[in-house]
Design a protein around this motif. Structure first.
Motif, short mmCIF file in Angstrom:
data_model
loop_
_atom_site.label_atom_id
_atom_site.label_comp_id
_atom_site.label_asym_id
_atom_site.label_seq_id
_atom_site.Cartn_x
_atom_site.Cartn_y
_atom_site.Cartn_z
N VAL A 122 -2.32 18.78 7.15
CA VAL A 122 -2.24 17.38 8.50
C VAL A 122 -3.60 17.51 8.99
O VAL A 122 -4.06 18.64 9.49
N TYR A 123 -4.25 16.44 9.14
CA TYR A 123 -5.63 16.27 9.84
C TYR A 123 -5.31 16.02 11.29
O TYR A 123 -4.85 15.30 11.66
N TRP A 167 -7.47 10.03 3.13
CA TRP A 167 -7.89 8.54 2.83
C TRP A 167 -9.43 8.42 2.50
O TRP A 167 -9.92 9.62 2.40
N PRO A 168 -9.92 7.57 1.72
CA PRO A 168 -11.02 7.62 0.93
C PRO A 168 -12.16 8.03 1.76
O PRO A 168 -13.23 8.70 1.34
N PHE A 173 0.90 -1.12 -0.10
CA PHE A 173 -0.07 0.00 -0.01
C PHE A 173 0.91 1.31 -0.11
O PHE A 173 0.35 2.23 -0.72
N GLU A 174 2.05 1.10 0.69
CA GLU A 174 2.60 2.43 0.88
C GLU A 174 3.34 2.45 -0.38
O GLU A 174 3.22 3.73 -1.14
N GLY A 189 -2.08 2.01 4.03
CA GLY A 189 -2.37 3.10 3.17
C GLY A 189 -2.88 4.60 4.12
O GLY A 189 -2.90 5.59 3.50
N VAL A 190 -3.05 3.99 5.53
CA VAL A 190 -3.35 5.33 6.38
C VAL A 190 -2.01 5.71 7.00
O VAL A 190 -1.10 4.94 7.18
N SER A 191 -1.81 7.12 7.08
CA SER A 191 -0.67 7.60 7.57
C SER A 191 -0.98 8.19 8.87
O SER A 191 -1.40 9.38 8.75
N ALA A 192 -0.43 8.09 9.88
CA ALA A 192 -0.76 8.71 11.15
C ALA A 192 0.28 8.42 12.02
O ALA A 192 1.40 7.96 11.71
#
Ligand code: WT7
Length: 663
Positions: free
Chosen positions: A512-513, A478-479, A39-40, A451-454
């Motif tokens: 950035v969220y 992210w979707p 995913f990355e 795929g999620v970046s936290a």
């Protein structure tokens, strides 16, 4: 306890990491540990895997358009319909299989099974009914319904005709309903005459009517006859009130072509609490949200069509939207829906249901797990729970003891437990282990999903060292993310992005969220979410704004000022503590206390009911006039008080402490 049980407890207490059970791995949907790297390497195209779980009437041209952050667009140019994805495409092959197993209250005679064909039929009929009332594409339809099948039916009927729904939790008050109808400019409401709580009929229509009374525009209302047999059908019918049964009758056998919706078209609105009194209308889309709900149901909850999957949440909250309705139905499985509470008619109820329906997954909240623990294992032991394959938790931090109890007593040490961190705004899960891949560490949600970046950062946005506390952030879109706050782009940016982004930049890397949670991260990248860092409480896994509650209290006659904080609570996690200054001439008495509690229930609902109301002559304030909430929290929790030297009125502290104790 037998000796082996004691040994077992001791072993579990020592153990701080658990491998996924071999039997689970053998059959899991996602098993390749390489998925994280894949995913990355392939970001954002990796999310095609999520979109591929759906049927599109027009293919998308681009996975992500990030040219105008934070207004991201996903699956650009794609067209689909959520209702067609949750129903029509399953008809061939699974038409006769149950889509919804509904367990009603108060007796099992009320239970209903909807096969995919039956659900499809009723959704079509109701969609035709809504159209006949004048509902058009993009009109917001408010659904104020309890856990009855007509709620998901109405959601899917709205989705079918491209009308976004806004579900208001049935436990919310008339005022809360009114505010949401008004904020969404919603001219249609679907509600019911009443429903059952612990066996007793409860009048819901009066509450809905009271809510409607404060709305400035006119609202057409459809009433589902849930209590018709109790002779409780409301009397005040007008031209704008319609019967659900009559509407269906009129449109018997109707078919409604699902409307092609752009991937970015709104699927629904969901109001959630923030730091100001006004709830936030979180906007979710058809393509991104539905892909994310389906993909996470597949990858994390391991949902398969042949499963009977049980999420014990309420559809009035985001958990029920994503993981009772949209995710499971998109995957064509059987989703259970339970109207009642876990302890009615007795504490065997949930275990009975799991045994009877042979449920394969259980997804619930730590607050429920803490109650089960308190009740003891006798209710569990008399039931066969061996159908369960996976357990999940959501809504608040789960302490390692509760996690292990869940793992041992419900999962019999053969089900992975996924601790899933996410929020209304994220649409679906963000942090958790993949159940066949990741080692589980009780008390910590886990790494970000593929795929999620936290990350966890300090006030300046730099990553903190392992073990240190900081703020949780998501560095990439992210979707399933919210698109904006309904008709309020400025608030969207201010609430979620301003803190850690360069808001002048067009480069999405600068955005950035910030979910407003505190967290820490360990050496393996596992994230433990500690709780909200804003003025939002988490009561039994439900978000309540302190401001909302305070404004309700200040609205009560005789109240001059109020401050609300969260105090520790064994079952609820947090409970509402209210500190109140009375107006001159009003007595600090039981009557006022009762009126305050009633005022909160009227404005928000029983979930926000204060655990304690402490009258105080003053609130602790800094020299600049800011209320020192931290101090009030310490008092509520009987904790050691922090530094009080910065207070303008340090003497007030001991006075409040005394009052709180004598309460
Ligand atoms: C807030 C979101 C996600 C649906 C239910 C609540 C807290 C949620 C966890 C978890 C620790 C959690 C956070 C978050 N939260 N899940 N697994 N561990 N905290 O949705 O009402 O939008 O609330 O619930 O504080 O921000 P919500």
């Amino acid at each position: 306890m037998s000796e082996t049980d004691v040994e077992l407890e001791a072993r579990l207490a020592e153990q701080d990491a658990f491998d996924p059970p071999e039997s689970f791995i053998q059959q899991a949907n996602v098993t390749d540990p390489e998925i994280y790297q894949q995913f990355e390497d392939n970001w954002p195209r990796c999310f095609e895997q999520a979109a591929d779980l759906l049927s599109w009437t027009d293919d998308y041209d681009q996975v992500l358009d990030d040219s105008n952050p934070p207004f991201y667009e996903w699956f650009v140019g794609g067209e689909l319909n959520a209702s067609a994805n949750c129903l029509d495409r399953h008809l061939e092959g699974r038409g006769d299989e149950p889509a919804i197993e509904w367990i009603g209250e108060p007796t099992d005679e009320d239970n209903r099974t909807y096969t995919y064909s039956e659900l499809h039929r009723e959704v079509n009929e109701f969609a035709a009914g809504l159209r006949a009332l004048g509902v058009e594409e993009d009109d917001v339809v408010t659904l104020y319904l309890p856990m009855i099948p007509e709620l998901p039916i109405a959601m899917l009927a709205c989705a079918r005709i491209g009308a976004p729904h806004s579900v208001v939790f049935a436990g919310f008050s008339a005022d809360a309903l009114g505010t949401r109808l008004e904020a969404a400019d919603s001219e249609y409401l679907v509600t019911c005459d009443g429903y059952y709580r612990r066996g007793d009929p409860l009048d819901h229509f009066s509450k809905a009517s009271d809510g409607l009374a404060n709305v400035s525009h006119s609202v057409d209302t459809v009433i589902v006859e849930r209590l018709a047999k109790e002779d409780q059908i409301p009397h005040n019918w007008t031209e704008q009130t319609h019967s659900y049964a009559t509407l269906l009758e009129k449109h018997r056998g109707a078919t409604v072509e699902p409307i092609g919706r752009d991937a970015e078209d709104m699927l629904f609105l969901m109001y959630t609490s923030g730091t100001t009194g006004q709830p936030k209308g979180v906007k979710h889309t058809t393509g991104g949200y539905l892909s994310w709900a389906a993909w996470t149901s597949h990858a994390v909850l391991d949902v398969k069509p042949e499963d009977t999957y049980f999420c014990a949440a309420d559809i009035g909250w985001i958990t029920g939207h994503s993981y009772i309705v949209y995710g499971p139905l998109a995957l064509g499985t059987t989703t259970m829906m339970y109207e009642g509470t876990p302890d009615y008619p007795d504490r065997n109820r949930l275990w009975e249901l799991i045994e009877t329906y042979e449920a394969t997954q259980l997804y619930t909240a730590p607050t429920a797990i803490r109650s089960f623990m308190k009740w003891g294992t006798e209710y569990i032991e008399s039931h066969d729970l061996s159908s369960l394959r996976l357990l999940g938790t959501v809504g608040e931090p789960i302490n390692p003891r509760a996690w292990k109890w869940y793992y041992k007593h419900i999962g019999e040490e053969s089900c992975p437990v996924v601790d899933t961190w996410w929020q209304t705004e994220t649409g679906g899960m963000m942090l958790t282990t993949l159940p066949a891949i990741g080692e589980m560490k009780p008390g910590t949600a886990g790494p970000p999903l593929p795929g999620v970046s936290a990350d966890v950062v300090d006030v300046r946005g730099s990553p903190v060292a392992a073990g240190e506390a900081g703020y949780l952030v998501a560095n990439k879109p992210w979707p399933g993310m919210l698109r904006t706050l309904y008709q309020n782009d400025d608030r969207f940016i201010n609430e979620y992005w301003r803190e850690y982004s360069n808001t002048d930049s067009d480069d999405s890397a600068d955005w950035v969220y910030f979910p407003e949670d505190g967290a820490k991260i360990d050496g393996d990248g596992y994230i433990t979410v500690l709780g909200r860092v804003d003025d939002v409480l988490n009561v039994s896994g439900h978000r309540l704004g302190t401001m909302e509650i305070e404004s309700a209290i200040v609205g009560v006659e005789g109240v001059a000022e109020a401050a609300v904080v969260g105090g520790d609570h064994e079952i609820k996690g947090e409970a509402v503590y209210a500190y109140v200054i009375t107006e001159d001439g009003y007595k600090e008495n039981e009557d006022l206390r009762e009126r305050i509690v009633a005022g909160v229930e009227d404005a928000i609902g029983p979930i926000a009911r204060p655990e304690a109301v402490v009258f105080t002559p003053e609130l602790p304030k800094t020299r600049s006039g800011k209320i020192m909430r931290r101090l009030l929290e310490n008092i509520a929790n009987n904790d050691e008080l922090g530094d009080t030297s910065t207070l303008r009125n340090p003497d007030v502290v001991s006075e409040i402490q005394q009052k709180a104790q004598s309460n």
